[in-house]
Scaffold this motif. Structure first.
Motif: not given
Length: 251
Positions: A155-163
């Motif tokens: 479970a995290g609050w990170g991004s959908l993509t590295a772009t």
């Protein structure tokens, strides 16, 4: 391999613009976390992080509540100007959001980090909050070693993509499996919703855990991996090998 905070030159130059950019879903190819679940999942927002040239930037990490006044996250989330992990008073303003699956006005609870403790064994830090959180059940720490093939939840609050990544405004989840382990780390790979479900930028410190009703047991902590989404192994830090250290400092 890239640490799951924004470490590239392009991200550092972007500074605060990243934090205010258009929201992206956390955990690449993950799924929404239903309201009321995983309230221990923490979003850490850092501001005014110094760079060697004297300028500053903003960033973010994920984490989990493991005691009323303590968050566990990745050690590299707290560092000096040369990016060396640091213990002691928090090196830059850091706020923590808990108890919600969506970042919006009036949602969840917010605390500030006052002090940081770095684990000597692996890429893990404990962040002390300015006041206890008494109405959220913390994750307990698994004291047994994970096993190959074991499934865990991320479970995290990170991004959908590295772009053009941006911290999320909505908590996401994914099911992962243990691919291998060594003395201090666990390699995990995506299972569902897709086989390339994976941690992404700003997921540093996100918990991998086994669910247990309202709470759960922390198995490992996100550290680093390839650009997301991907089907390769992600490197996470084992919680069981530092369980006694965590208890010592959070009891």
């Amino acid at each position: 391999m890239r640490l799951r905070t924004a470490l590239s030159a392009a991200l550092l130059a972007a500074g605060a613009a990243l934090v205010s950019a258009m929201p992206a879903a956390a955990v690449a190819n993950g799924a929404d976390v239903p309201d009321g679940k995983f309230e221990f999942a923490a979003k850490l927002t850092m501001t005014d992080i110094p760079k060697p040239d004297g300028s500053k930037y903003d960033s973010a990490c994920s984490g989990a509540l493991i005691a009323p006044q303590w968050i566990i996250t990745a050690g590299h989330c707290f560092h000096d100007v040369d990016r060396n992990p640091i213990s002691g008073p928090v090196p830059y303003p850091t706020s923590v959001l808990l108890g919600t699956t969506e970042q919006q006005d009036g949602a969840g609870e917010t605390r500030k980090v006052t002090d940081v403790l770095q684990a000597e064994t692996n890429d893990v830090a404990l962040a002390k909050l300015d006041s206890p959180v008494t109405d959220i059940t913390p994750l307990s720490v698994e004291k047994s070693a994970p096993t190959v093939g074991q499934e865990v939840t991320l479970a995290g609050w990170g991004s959908l993509t590295a772009t053009d990544p941006a911290p999320s405004t909505k908590l996401q989840q994914g099911t992962m499996k243990v691919a291998s382990l060594d003395d201090t780390t666990v390699a995990v790979q995506g299972v569902s919703p897709k086989n390339d479900t994976s941690a992404c930028t700003y997921d540093s410190g996100a918990p991998y855990f086994t669910s247990d009703g309202e709470g759960g047991k922390l198995v490992s902590i996100e550290s680093t991996g390839p650009d997301c989404p991907h089907t390769d192994a992600e490197t996470t830090s084992r919680a069981d090998v530092i369980a006694d250290w965590i208890t010592e400092h959070t009891a």
